[in-house]
Design an enzyme around this catalytic site. Structure first.
Site, PDB file in Angstrom:
ATOM      1  N   HIS A  30      11.533  65.966  25.065  1.00 44.98           N
ATOM      2  CA  HIS A  30      11.599  66.968  26.132  1.00 44.98           C
ATOM      3  C   HIS A  30      10.687  68.140  25.788  1.00 44.98           C
ATOM      4  CE1 HIS A  30      13.763  68.980  29.468  1.00 44.98           C
ATOM      5  NE2 HIS A  30      13.665  70.073  28.748  1.00 44.98           N
ATOM      6  N   ASP A  32       9.551  71.784  26.756  1.00 42.44           N
ATOM      7  CA  ASP A  32       9.882  72.990  27.521  1.00 42.44           C
ATOM      8  C   ASP A  32       8.634  73.842  27.630  1.00 42.44           C
ATOM      9  OD1 ASP A  32      13.090  72.859  26.108  1.00 42.44           O
ATOM     10  OD2 ASP A  32      12.634  72.791  28.243  1.00 42.44           O
ATOM     11  N   MET A  34       6.528  76.814  29.013  1.00 45.95           N
ATOM     12  CA  MET A  34       6.821  78.152  29.515  1.00 45.95           C
ATOM     13  C   MET A  34       5.530  78.973  29.596  1.00 45.95           C
ATOM     14  SD  MET A  34      10.121  78.907  27.130  1.00 45.95           S
ATOM     15  CE  MET A  34      11.439  77.695  26.989  1.00 45.95           C
ATOM     16  N   HIS A  63       9.311  69.509  31.155  1.00 44.36           N
ATOM     17  CA  HIS A  63      10.107  70.468  31.938  1.00 44.36           C
ATOM     18  C   HIS A  63       9.260  71.722  32.130  1.00 44.36           C
ATOM     19  CE1 HIS A  63      13.790  73.415  31.775  1.00 44.36           C
ATOM     20  NE2 HIS A  63      13.212  73.402  32.964  1.00 44.36           N
ATOM     21  N   ASP A 175      20.512  70.829  30.000  1.00 45.63           N
ATOM     22  CA  ASP A 175      19.594  71.467  29.049  1.00 45.63           C
ATOM     23  C   ASP A 175      20.065  72.884  28.744  1.00 45.63           C
ATOM     24  OD1 ASP A 175      15.964  72.123  29.256  1.00 45.63           O
ATOM     25  OD2 ASP A 175      17.480  72.725  27.793  1.00 45.63           O
TER      26      ASP A 175
HETATM   27  C1  DX5 Z   1      15.536  77.085  27.636  1.00 49.09           C
HETATM   28  C2  DX5 Z   1      15.169  75.816  26.926  1.00 49.09           C
HETATM   29  C3  DX5 Z   1      16.321  75.414  26.043  1.00 49.09           C
HETATM   30  C4  DX5 Z   1      16.018  74.251  25.170  1.00 49.09           C
HETATM   31  C5  DX5 Z   1      17.275  73.738  24.517  1.00 49.09           C
HETATM   32  O1  DX5 Z   1      14.571  77.358  28.570  1.00 49.09           O
HETATM   33  O2  DX5 Z   1      14.918  74.802  27.877  1.00 49.09           O
HETATM   34  O3  DX5 Z   1      17.428  75.119  26.864  1.00 49.09           O
HETATM   35  O4  DX5 Z   1      15.494  73.233  25.912  1.00 49.09           O
HETATM   36  O5  DX5 Z   1      17.636  74.681  23.609  1.00 49.09           O
HETATM   37  P1  DX5 Z   1      19.031  74.602  22.832  1.00 49.09           P
HETATM   38  O6  DX5 Z   1      19.421  73.133  22.728  1.00 49.09           O
HETATM   39  O7  DX5 Z   1      18.753  75.212  21.503  1.00 49.09           O
HETATM   40  O8  DX5 Z   1      19.979  75.365  23.688  1.00 49.09           O
HETATM   41 ZN    ZN Z   2      14.077  72.044  29.179  1.00 51.66          ZN
END
Ligand code: DX5
Ligand code: ZN
Length: 216
Positions: A30, A32, A34, A63, A175
């Site tokens: 996954h 992330d 940003m 994502h 998530d």
């Molecule tokens: C937030 C991120 C987190 C990440 C997971 O934008 O998307 O949610 O994926 O982080 P943990 O598992 O550490 O909450």
């Molecule tokens: Zn995510």
């Protein structure tokens, strides 16, 4: 159960060993993504993604937490992403979301829609027969290591209800704040895919993945 570790929390000073452990223990990765605008943090882009793609045959689950999901969807697709998830809050308009979902499908990508804690499942009901995946954000997007927001569980139950009611087959993904405690709750509510970052990378990856798998 699908486990999709958020590589936001990977220990990059040990990249090869960490990726080797992921390659032998999970189904998806996954990403992330940003941009520092849609969320108050910056993570990584297509170039960093390409190093994962070059060294892993796992399913690449991107994502997008960015202001221009259409542009970055194409960038990651060109680097070998299999699935692109963007946020309903990018448009707050089902018709605009459907345009991007259709474009992703035209490129043979899986299309996912994500909802923030403040967005209801009702808002995305018109999309449920279009998407391959629904991502329930169980924290405010932007940072790993946050606590699971308990109201997320009702959203998962609602998505599972609609899936049965309309005989649909989208994956329910969650998530944020997922660990060996909250995993029980979300899996029992109907979640299919766990995204976890800090829990998986805090210690031995394979052992932590196995603890999550035993939560079903
Ligand atoms: C937030 C991120 C987190 C990440 C997971 O934008 O998307 O949610 O994926 O982080 P943990 O598992 O550490 O909450
Ligand atoms: Zn995510």
């Amino acid at each position: 159960m699908i486990i999709s570790p958020s590589v936001l929390s990977l220990h990059y000073d040990d990249f090869k060993n960490q990726l080797d452990a992921l390659n032998e223990s999970v189904e998806w990765l996954h990403f992330d993504v940003m941009d520092g605008n849609f969320v108050p943090n910056i993570s990584f882009g297509p170039v960093i993604f390409s190093y994962f793609r070059k060294n892993s045959s796992l399913f690449m689950d991107v994502h997008l937490m960015v202001n221009d999901p259409e542009h970055y969807a194409m960038e990651f697709a060109n680097k070998g992403a299999e699935s692109i998830t963007f946020h309903y809050e990018n448009y707050n308009d089902p018709d605009e979301c459907i345009k991007l979902i259709d474009k992703l499908h035209s490129l043979y990508l899986k299309a996912g829609i994500s909802i923030n804690p403040g967005t209801s499942v009702k808002d995305i009901e018109p999309l449920l027969n279009k998407v391959d995946l629904v991502l329930v954000m169980s924290v405010e997007p932007g940072f790993g290591g946050q606590k699971y927001i308990p109201s997320s569980t009702d959203k998962i139950k609602e998505l599972d209800y609609y899936r049965k009611l309309y005989n649909l087959s989208y994956i329910i993904q969650v998530d944020g704040g997922i660990n060996d405690q909250t995993a029980h709750e979300v899996l029992n509510a109907g979640c299919d895919c766990l995204v976890a970052g800090s829990y998986i990378f805090d210690g031995d990856i394979i052992s932590n993945v196995n603890k999550l798998r035993s939560c079903k």
